[in-house]
Design an enzyme around this catalytic site. Structure first.
Site, short mmCIF file in Angstrom:
data_model
loop_
_atom_site.label_atom_id
_atom_site.label_comp_id
_atom_site.label_asym_id
_atom_site.label_seq_id
_atom_site.Cartn_x
_atom_site.Cartn_y
_atom_site.Cartn_z
N ASN A 9 0.88 -1.18 0.00
CA ASN A 9 0.00 0.00 0.00
C ASN A 9 0.91 1.23 0.00
O ASN A 9 1.48 1.58 1.03
CB ASN A 9 -0.89 -0.04 1.25
CG ASN A 9 -1.74 1.21 1.39
OD1 ASN A 9 -1.78 2.04 0.49
ND2 ASN A 9 -2.43 1.33 2.52
N TRP A 10 1.04 1.83 -1.16
CA TRP A 10 1.99 2.94 -1.29
C TRP A 10 1.44 4.24 -0.70
O TRP A 10 2.16 5.24 -0.64
CB TRP A 10 2.37 3.15 -2.76
CG TRP A 10 3.21 2.05 -3.34
CD1 TRP A 10 3.55 0.85 -2.74
CD2 TRP A 10 3.84 2.03 -4.62
NE1 TRP A 10 4.32 0.11 -3.58
CE2 TRP A 10 4.54 0.81 -4.74
CE3 TRP A 10 3.88 2.94 -5.69
CZ2 TRP A 10 5.26 0.47 -5.88
CZ3 TRP A 10 4.61 2.60 -6.83
CH2 TRP A 10 5.29 1.38 -6.92
N LYS A 11 0.17 4.25 -0.35
CA LYS A 11 -0.46 5.45 0.24
C LYS A 11 -0.19 6.67 -0.66
O LYS A 11 -0.09 6.51 -1.87
CB LYS A 11 0.02 5.65 1.67
CG LYS A 11 -0.19 4.37 2.50
CD LYS A 11 -0.06 4.54 3.97
CE LYS A 11 -0.29 3.19 4.64
NZ LYS A 11 -0.30 3.28 6.08
N HIS A 94 -9.78 1.07 4.34
CA HIS A 94 -8.54 1.28 5.12
C HIS A 94 -8.84 2.25 6.26
O HIS A 94 -9.61 3.20 6.08
CB HIS A 94 -7.45 1.84 4.20
CG HIS A 94 -6.11 1.83 4.85
ND1 HIS A 94 -5.74 2.78 5.77
CD2 HIS A 94 -5.07 0.97 4.74
CE1 HIS A 94 -4.52 2.50 6.20
NE2 HIS A 94 -4.09 1.41 5.59
N GLU A 96 -7.26 4.65 7.40
CA GLU A 96 -6.97 6.06 7.11
C GLU A 96 -8.13 6.69 6.35
O GLU A 96 -8.40 7.88 6.48
CB GLU A 96 -5.65 6.17 6.32
CG GLU A 96 -4.46 5.92 7.23
CD GLU A 96 -3.19 5.47 6.53
OE1 GLU A 96 -3.10 5.57 5.29
OE2 GLU A 96 -2.28 4.99 7.24
N GLU A 165 -5.83 -5.00 10.13
CA GLU A 165 -4.84 -3.96 10.38
C GLU A 165 -5.18 -3.20 11.65
O GLU A 165 -5.97 -2.24 11.62
CB GLU A 165 -4.80 -2.96 9.21
CG GLU A 165 -4.39 -3.58 7.89
CD GLU A 165 -3.77 -2.52 6.98
OE1 GLU A 165 -2.66 -2.77 6.50
OE2 GLU A 165 -4.38 -1.46 6.78
N GLY A 171 1.90 2.28 10.66
CA GLY A 171 2.85 3.38 10.54
C GLY A 171 3.51 3.79 11.85
O GLY A 171 4.15 4.82 11.94
N SER A 211 2.87 -2.06 10.28
CA SER A 211 4.31 -2.11 10.55
C SER A 211 4.92 -3.47 10.26
O SER A 211 5.85 -3.89 10.95
CB SER A 211 4.62 -1.66 11.98
OG SER A 211 4.18 -0.33 12.17
N GLY A 232 2.72 -1.08 4.22
CA GLY A 232 2.85 0.33 3.86
C GLY A 232 4.30 0.69 3.67
O GLY A 232 4.90 0.41 2.62
N GLY A 233 4.89 1.31 4.68
CA GLY A 233 6.26 1.83 4.61
C GLY A 233 7.27 0.92 3.96
O GLY A 233 7.99 1.34 3.04
#
Ligand code: PGA
Length: 252
Positions: A9-11, A94, A96, A165, A171, A211, A232-233
């Site tokens: 997930n590159w956000k 998601h 977010e 999640e 994150g 994470s 993500g990251g």
């Protein structure tokens, strides 16, 4: 046998040009595992990603979809357009986006719209730290899954991927322990089993996200009910993403 899925997930990272460059890097990764690898760039970078991915086994996913097929929804994108771009997966619900006001009803409508268009929803659920501390994680997750799946027929549920999640792990560098993650993923499988039967529950892919990195992936992915990751990251760094893909190659 459930196929492991490792989805990035590159956000809101990577412009179209940066997307092309990162895809070129990822294409050099030799995926010798049986895992399905998916990348989910920003909507405006999907076209660049689709072009750059040509000839690769890496699949394309979007980060959101609107529930309507067209109309007066300024700034939104419909499922048919994603499909036309070569998108196969779409992250829905998601945390977010939920934090920006997305409701369970909208998540449900988006799941139905994605299925209708032939996209695979990656349906996200997860509890906040307050909910975990109040010991209502199981009720909350059960409610989120049930609400998201209203009107989803047994033949459609096979096409859905579910991602657990925990919001407190996203994150933050604070990962759920393998036991915590497994407990909730097992619960999700139980919710599916009660609603759709054991065979479908066994075939449903359930991912963990929050994470996940090249260090903790192996142990998380070794859990019996964790079939992959939503990352993500670490998905923005090819060497880290590759290590996570390699960690997915374990007997269930
Ligand atoms: P993270 O994000 O790996 O950076 O925690 C995961 C996600 O939000 O899907």
């Amino acid at each position: 046998m459930r196929k492991p899925i490792i989805a990035g997930n590159w956000k809101m990272n990577k412009t179209p040009a940066e997307t092309r460059a990162l895809v070129e890097d990822l294409k050099t990764i030799e995926n010798r595992t049986g895992a399905e690898v998916v990348i989910c760039p920003m909507a405006v970078s999907l076209f660049a990603a689709a072009e750059a991915l040509k000839g690769s086994d890496i699949k394309l996913g979007a980060q959101n979809v609107h529930f309507a097929d067209k109309g007066a929804y300024t700034g939104e994108a419909n499922a048919a357009s994603l499909k036309e771009l070569g998108v196969e997966y779409v992250i829905i619900g998601h945390s977010e986006r939920r934090a920006m006001g997305e409701t369970d009803q909208q998540v449900n409508a988006k799941v139905l719209a994605a299925l209708e268009a032939g996209l695979v929803p990656i349906l996200c659920c997860g509890e906040s730290l307050e909910q975990r501390e109040a010991d209502i994680t199981a009720e909350w997750i059960t409610m989120q899954i049930k609400q998201a799946l209203i009107g989803v027929a047994p033949e459609q549920i096979r096409k859905i991927v579910i991602a657990y999640e925990p919001i407190w792990a996203i994150g933050t560098g604070k990962t759920a322990t393998p036991a915590q993650a497994e407990e909730v993923c097992e619960l999700i499988r139980t919710v599916i089993r009660k609603q759709y039967g054991a065979k479908i529950a066994r075939a449903t892919s359930i991912l963990y996200g929050g994470s996940m990195n090249e260090k903790n992936a192996y142990e998380l992915l070794a859990q019996p009910d964790i079939d992959g990751g939503l990352i993500g990251g670490a998905s923005l760094v090819p060497e880290k993403f590759l290590k996570i893909i390699e960690a997915a190659n374990q007997p269930a």
